[in-house]
Enzyme design. Sequence first.
Site, mmCIF file in Angstrom:
data_model
loop_
_atom_site.group_PDB
_atom_site.id
_atom_site.type_symbol
_atom_site.label_atom_id
_atom_site.label_comp_id
_atom_site.label_asym_id
_atom_site.label_seq_id
_atom_site.Cartn_x
_atom_site.Cartn_y
_atom_site.Cartn_z
ATOM 1 N N LYS A 19 0.860 -1.183 0.000
ATOM 2 C CA LYS A 19 0.000 0.000 0.000
ATOM 3 C C LYS A 19 0.895 1.232 0.000
ATOM 4 O O LYS A 19 1.472 1.588 1.018
ATOM 5 C CB LYS A 19 -0.898 0.000 1.241
ATOM 6 N N GLU A 74 4.440 9.089 13.782
ATOM 7 C CA GLU A 74 3.062 9.075 14.270
ATOM 8 C C GLU A 74 2.309 7.859 13.756
ATOM 9 O O GLU A 74 1.645 7.144 14.520
ATOM 10 C CB GLU A 74 2.347 10.361 13.838
ATOM 11 N N GLU A 93 10.458 1.657 9.878
ATOM 12 C CA GLU A 93 11.522 2.600 9.506
ATOM 13 C C GLU A 93 10.863 3.963 9.436
ATOM 14 O O GLU A 93 10.148 4.285 8.488
ATOM 15 C CB GLU A 93 12.141 2.196 8.164
ATOM 16 N N GLU A 224 11.283 16.800 12.471
ATOM 17 C CA GLU A 224 11.599 16.417 11.103
ATOM 18 C C GLU A 224 10.824 17.311 10.139
ATOM 19 O O GLU A 224 9.590 17.357 10.172
ATOM 20 C CB GLU A 224 11.242 14.948 10.850
#
Length: 313
Positions: A19, A74, A93, A224
């Site tokens: 996906k 998240e 990852e 980030e």
Amino acid sequence: MLSWKIAPALATGNTVVLKPAETTPLSALFFADICRQAGLPKGVVNIITGDGTAGASLVAHPDVDKVAFTGSTEVGKAIARTVAGTDKRITLELGGKAANIVFDDAPVDQAVEGIVNGIFFNQGHVCCAGSRLLLQESVADEFLDALKRRMTTLRVGDPLDKNTDIGAINSPEQLSRIRALVDAGEAEGAERWAPACELPSTGYWFAPTLFTGVTQAHRIAREEIFGPVLSVLTFRTPEEAVEKANNTPYGLSAGVWTEKGSRILWAADKLRAGIVWANTFNKFDPASPFGGYKESGFGREGGRHGLEAYLNV
């Protein structure tokens, strides 16, 4: 990431359901056609598209035995909660805030190229992007001058043009996040610099940008950004450099630039990162495992380590 996920699964005799992110499905669909042309039996590699609800349904499906995810911390946490208490295996990852440490004896031109590749490759849309630059104070001014000169030569434009260095941001939502964090950096007192750059009139674009005067408290040094934005900090001693590099919830990658082999080994041992590059950045050996610590995820991909999660042995 397609090959990192699919190759080990197929090599160990599994079937795959992939996906892709809802903003970047086309490469996965193109890969599906390559599988068809290669004569792969139907049902071995399957591609489904959709938003996060489709991914959540896939993760929770009782017939899925292994989940391998690359993406935001998240979403990774949500996946971990879903599979908790089940017998599903999981590899995550996730995000990163990699530090590139440049010592006073580093080869300047080589290091500048490594820094540029580390943060501006793929518009900064890389989990292990070198988004923090730690410069030893004695060479900081000289290095920044060289880095700025190099940034003025970067070409922003059509990602399908082989002469382009920095292409488009992948979605309006991501562009809004980049702009919000850059605005926060200026509001918190960091100094923003970007080369004169004419951006295309249509599409989602952001010029290569660096911030100086950054402290560890700034959001641009902690969060980030996932875009072509570099935060520059300074240090005096190797111990201070490692302390600042490790002062992050992430731990995916790092870089060390110095002519001293002993310093490279010392720093690599102290840095809490899944991969530490020495006098280079973003170079991968498929025989070596790759993965992170802390909120950068767990498990390893690549090498023999990357096969273990797809085996019942």
